[in-house]
Design an enzyme around this catalytic site. Sequence first.
Site, PDB file in Angstrom:
ATOM      1  N   LEU A  50       0.822  -1.211   0.000  1.00 48.10           N
ATOM      2  CA  LEU A  50       0.000   0.000   0.000  1.00 48.10           C
ATOM      3  C   LEU A  50       0.854   1.259   0.000  1.00 48.10           C
ATOM      4  CD1 LEU A  50      -2.863  -0.978   2.460  1.00 48.10           C
ATOM      5  CD2 LEU A  50      -3.100  -0.394   0.052  1.00 48.10           C
ATOM      6  N   ARG A  51       2.132   1.093   0.276  1.00 47.73           N
ATOM      7  CA  ARG A  51       3.022   2.245   0.224  1.00 47.73           C
ATOM      8  C   ARG A  51       3.049   2.845  -1.184  1.00 47.73           C
ATOM      9  NH1 ARG A  51       6.860   0.057   2.520  1.00 47.73           N
ATOM     10  NH2 ARG A  51       6.595   0.886   4.612  1.00 47.73           N
ATOM     11  N   ALA A  52       2.854   2.008  -2.198  1.00 49.22           N
ATOM     12  CA  ALA A  52       2.816   2.505  -3.574  1.00 49.22           C
ATOM     13  C   ALA A  52       1.630   3.444  -3.782  1.00 49.22           C
ATOM     14  CB  ALA A  52       2.740   1.333  -4.549  1.00 49.22           C
TER      15      ALA A  52
END
Length: 214
Positions: free
Chosen positions: A131-133
Site C-alpha cells: 500500500l506504500r505505492a
Amino acid sequence: AHLVDVLLDAAAMGVNTVQREGITMSHPSKFMLIGTMNPEEGELRPQLLDRFGLMVDVLAPRDVVLRSEVVRKRIAFERDAAAFRAKYQEEETNLTQRITAAKDILSNVTLSDELVLLISRICTEFKVDSLRADITLYKTATALAAWQQRTIVEAEDIRQAAEWVLGHRRRQQPFESPQDKQDTTDKLDELVNAPPDQQQQQQQQDSQDPQDPQ
C-alpha cells in the site's frame, strides 16, 4: 544483508539502535533513501526496493548534439567552476523560487475520491502488493499539481507519477525489454483515459464483495 535489515528496521520503527562493546544507545531516525544502481549487477530485496518512493531510468543521451553539449559543459565546469556557476545562477534561482512556490501551496492541493480510486486501481492492475505505492502515488501526483501551480490534481498528474512509483514495485522480469515498457505505457493510458461509464462500472466491480454470490 545485515545492513539492509538495520535500514529496514530503522525506517519502519523510526528509531535506530546502536550497540557496541556493551553499550546500547537509541535515537530517533527519520531519513530518506537515495541511491543509484545498475540493475545488471544484481537485484535488491523487494522489502528494500519498496522503501524507495520513486525511481527513474538515467540513460546516456543518444542525440549527438545533446551528447556533445554535455561534454562541453563538463569541460567548462572543470576549467572554471566559479564562472560556470555564475553563468547558470539566474536559472538556479528561478528553479529555487518555483520549488518554494510549489511548497507554499502544497497543503492546499486536493485530490478527488474518483482519482483516489484510480490510484488504487492502477496499483491493483499492476499487481503491486504494498500500500506504500498507493500512498506515494497520491503524494507524488499532489506534488506535481503544486509544481504546476494548481490546487486540483488531474488524471494526467497520476499518469505521470505512476511511471516513477511503479517501475521498481510491480512484478517483472529482472531485465525489462523495450516492449515491456511500451506495454506498461499502454496499460497506464488505458486506465487513465477510460470513459467515465467504464470507470464507474469498474468501481462497482472493485467494491463488490468477493463472497457475494452475485
